[in-house]
Design an enzyme around this catalytic site. Structure first.
Site, PDB file in Angstrom:
ATOM      1  CD  GLU A 108      -2.513  -1.103   2.875  1.00 41.75           C
ATOM      2  OE1 GLU A 108      -2.169  -0.539   3.706  1.00 41.75           O
ATOM      3  OE2 GLU A 108      -2.967  -2.641   2.217  1.00 41.75           O
ATOM      4  CE  LYS A 110       5.413   5.095   7.201  1.00 40.47           C
ATOM      5  NZ  LYS A 110       4.472   6.341   8.210  1.00 40.47           N
ATOM      6  CG  ASP A 112       3.709  12.215   4.705  1.00 36.13           C
ATOM      7  OD1 ASP A 112       3.741  11.994   5.897  1.00 36.13           O
ATOM      8  OD2 ASP A 112       4.606  13.119   4.453  1.00 36.13           O
ATOM      9  CE1 TYR A 220      -3.176   3.047   8.209  1.00 33.42           C
ATOM     10  CE2 TYR A 220      -3.435   4.969   6.757  1.00 33.42           C
ATOM     11  CZ  TYR A 220      -3.421   4.011   7.877  1.00 33.42           C
ATOM     12  OH  TYR A 220      -3.045   5.128   9.136  1.00 33.42           O
ATOM     13  CE  LYS A 307       9.528   7.387   6.853  1.00 30.93           C
ATOM     14  NZ  LYS A 307       9.043   8.466   7.754  1.00 30.93           N
ATOM     15  CB  CYS A 401      13.309  48.263   8.589  1.00 27.48           C
ATOM     16  SG  CYS A 401      12.106  46.977   6.818  1.00 27.48           S
ATOM     17  CB  CYS A 404      11.890  52.056   6.640  1.00 31.24           C
ATOM     18  SG  CYS A 404      11.687  51.185   7.979  1.00 31.24           S
ATOM     19  CB  CYS A 419       9.834  46.329  10.066  1.00 25.08           C
ATOM     20  SG  CYS A 419       9.706  48.081   9.415  1.00 25.08           S
ATOM     21  CB  CYS A 425       7.941  50.209   6.795  1.00 25.84           C
ATOM     22  SG  CYS A 425       8.954  49.044   5.815  1.00 25.84           S
TER      23      CYS A 425
END
Ligand code: IVH
Length: 716
Positions: A108, A110, A112, A220, A307, A401, A404, A419, A425
């Protein structure tokens, strides 16, 4: 009559759900489906005596907001041994055949997502529990009920009276992209991958939120005391006949070569699947053989997961740049030497935040590993230290920042830097205006991202309120515009004054106040003045508003610049009030109510009834309250206060009698299955956000004792 119609509608809706979500072959249009659903919902609302927690209408979700109850698994939810190596897999299979002789396997995918165990009693969904620690998990039944591919009632026949079925709650890529798109637009942190999004969604407090997120569920594995099967394959086919979504990708494999072929095929073909997978699970088919093989301390000896390796590439980190979002959040972004990964060229990857960068000690000039795995946004998972240039120095995160120059700040509990210069800004200002003009907000056509930048750079707009002072004559001379576009823009700005209140509220761009939250706020408070005047306690009374959102709202309206903008928008004529609702009757006109405790319907439905009959809902018990509608477990403090103030206390039945004659009958049902708490609006509890950095894989559950301790049922 009504009862028959309700049953007929439920039967039809269940059938069409099945055709749509399990068979992927709908027979009726969405519109026809919605029409049937609306009829059922209307009938159920008018006839609460026929309520049923397994009605297809409950998939829209309720306002459930209790902590999840812990439930002990009747059969432990075990882990699976896993391997990334084909050699190891072959050894595992050889061991099985040494003990049990040649045998068939079921291979089957797997999936996730996040594991779930569903219990069915007399053919109806009784409970849905997460894996938790393998021995006990969280009861997430109300949330799982909203997942359309989970049958609430089984089809066909032959199902055991009581059994469990296990599977995976998944978030398909399409739902994941939509969800993250919305979160990005709302300035909320993104989910790192569909698995985290599925797990986070399942632990949401409000099932109405879960219902909208488009989860899926593939089953499953069955568990039960006397399951009538001799093999896994047979059990899967039967489960499918009963209405469960069982993967069509599973195959019986007779030998190692067929297993290898299955793995090789899906290692590549899984990229075309609409949901995430991270491997293949190989299980012995025959239950008698399974029984002979038994278990190790924590996993069956008759199954193993192979996996897939997450695809990785090694490339050079050329530089790091920083993005400033609409909310001021700073995201470091890796600029990479372009590299091919999982079929696409990767040039940029997220670096999440300063902590994450420091943790990996990432430095420009380094050779770094880039991974895609289940994630959509590529990420850097490590540095190849052997190739680090000799003159390399630790990366110093920016303190100002990049746009600015304002010193950055960190807020408690947030991984990102911000910021704080919201009003000065450039990307923040432009981002807010772009959000405001979006289709789902004020829908100002003709004003796109580039035009907003143009207006900003020519000094014509600094805030959204400036839009309403614009004149066609100011716009026409700008590059790429001209008279016609200028007039179109002015016209659509004018039209935006008719946009309903909830979209204006969304357009303001209050942190965490997305489209839906704005709708709920508008519905609950009815006007901007009521929202601004509400206390934290009153704010969390609205659906979907938790403490975090309430705080963001309070902070927004406490800001003087924001208040000045709002004052100008009000003068411009924007909608700051929800349009009037049509009432069912005026039987409660002029009366104020407080609703407290548990009822046979959700508290929000009780409140809606009050409003639909002209009454007013108040949050707290005070002298202004005329009636308390008291359900089960009403808080003793509230009760005492009400008695002291001499307020009349009504039972649910008495309340319904007050509005009787308007199509609402006294329900003769118990109060099982409704929102059981006093305190609505918990903050969202979502794990594994992109901000928090990379998430780990499945937690290893506590192991079940070897062989003897595992109940027979788990074998099947
Ligand atoms: S069988 C006792 N089959 O993988 C064996 N598990 O690492 C029970 N998973 O907890 C699990 N796809 O969450 C099985 N086709 C599949 C699966 C699968 C995904 C997950 C499941 C399990 C974990 C084990």
């Amino acid at each position: 009559m009504v009862r028959e119609r309700i049953e007929e509608l439920r039967r039809q809706l269940e059938l069409h759900n099945y055709k749509y979500y399990i068979e992927n072959a709908p027979e009726i249009s969405d519109f026809e489906f919605d029409t049937l659903m609306r009829e059922l919902q209307d009938l159920e609302r008018a006839h609460p005596e026929y309520a049923d927690p397994n009605s297809p209408s409950v998939r829209v979700g309720s306002d459930l907001c209790a902590e999840f109850a812990t439930v002990r698994h009747r059969y432990p939810m075990l882990s699976l041994g896993n391997t990334y190596s084909l050699d190891e897999l072959h050894e595992f299979l050889a061991r099985i055949e040494r003990e049990a002789g040649p045998t068939d396997y079921v291979c089957e995918l797997k999936f996730d997502g996040t594991a779930i165990s569903l219990t069915y009693e007399h053919g109806a969904l009784l409970r849905a529990v997460t894996r938790g620690d393998g021995t006990q998990g969280d009861d997430v039944t109300a949330n799982v009920r909203t997942v359309r591919s989970v049958p609430l009632r089984l089809h066909g026949e032959g199902w055991p009276d009581y059994f469990e079925i296990r599977g995976e709650i998944l978030m398909p890529y399409a739902s994941f992209d939509r969800l993250n798109g919305e979160r990005e637009a709302n300035g909320e942190p993104l989910f790192a991958n569909p698995r985290n999004a599925a797990a986070g969604t399942l632990k949401q407090q409000a099932s109405a939120v879960v219902a909208r997120r488009g989860l899926d569920c593939t089953l499953y594995q069955l568990a039960g005391d006397d399951l009538p099967f001799a093999s896994h394959w047979e059990s899967l086919q039967r489960a499918r006949e009963w209405g469960f979504k069982v993967s069509h990708e599973a195959r019986i494999c007779h030998n190692v070569a067929e297993i290898d072929a299955f793995i090789n095929h899906w290692d590549e073909a899984r990229r075309q699947l609409p949901f995430p997978t991270d491997g293949v699970v190989i299980k012995v088919n025959d239950f008698a053989v399974r029984r002979r093989l038994g278990f190790t301390a924590k996993a069956p000896k008759w199954a193993v997961a192979y996996k897939f390796k997450a695809e990785q590439a090694l490339t050079r980190l050329d530089s790091v740049s920083f993005q400033v979002g609409r909310t001021g959040a700073i995201t470091p972004v890796a600029n990479l030497e372009p590299v091919l990964l999982a079929g696409t060229t990767v040039r940029r990857a997220t670096l999440h935040n300063a902590e994450q960068m420091a943790l990996l000690d990432i430095r420009p000039g380094d050779m770094v590993y880039v991974e895609k795995g289940g994630e959509i946004i590529p990420k850097i998972t490590g540095v190849e230290l052997s190739q680090r240039p000799a003159d390399s120095r630790p990366f110093e995160y920016i303190t100002r920042c990049p746009e600015c120059g304002t010193p950055l700040v960190r807020y408690e509990g947030e991984a990102k830097h911000y910021c704080p210069n919201q009003s000065g800004c450039r990307p923040q200002i432009i981002g807010r205006i772009i959000h405001f003009i979006r289709r789902k907000a004020l829908d100002i056509e003709g004003l796109g991202e580039e035009t907003v930048e143009l207006l900003y750079d020519n000094g014509l707009v600094r805030t959204v309120a400036d839009l309403y002072d614009l004149q066609a004559a100011q716009l026409a001379p700008l590059p790429r515009l001209g008279e016609k576009s200028a007039e179109n823009i002015i016209r659509s700005i004018e039209l935006s004054k008719r946009v309903p209140f909830h979209r204006v509220l969304f357009g303001l761009g209050i942190r965490f106040v997305g489209e839906t939250t704005a709708k709920y706020l508008a519905d609950h408070f009815r006007s901007l003045d009521a929202v601004t005047g509400a206390s934290r306690e009153e704010l969390v009374e609205a659906d979907e508003v938790g403490e975090r959102i309430a705080d963001a709202i309070i902070e927004y309206f406490a800001d003087e610049t924001n208040r000045a903008i709002i004052a100008r928008l009000r003068i411009a004529g924007l909608q700051f009030e929800a349009s009037a609702r049509e009432l069912d009757s005026e039987s409660l006109a002029g009366k104020s109510f407080v609703v407290s405790g548990r009822f046979s319907r959700s508290r929000d439905e009780m409140k809606e009834l009050i409003e639909r009959h002209g009454g007013r809902n108040l949050a707290a018990v005070s002298g202004n309250v005329d009636y308390i509608v008291a359900g089960e477990n009403m808080g003793p403090a509230k009760l005492k206060k009400a008695e002291k103030l001499g307020i009349r206390i009504l039972s649910e039945e008495e309340f319904l009698a007050m509005i009787a004659g308007d199509g609402v009958r006294d329900p003769e049902r118990s109060s099982a299955g409704t929102a059981p708490d006093e305190e609505p609006g918990h903050p969202e509890t979502e794990g594994g956000l992109l901000q928090g950095g990379a998430a780990s894989g499945h937690p290893e559950p506590a192991g079940a004792p070897a062989n003897s301790g595992v109940r027979q049922g788990e074998l099947f």
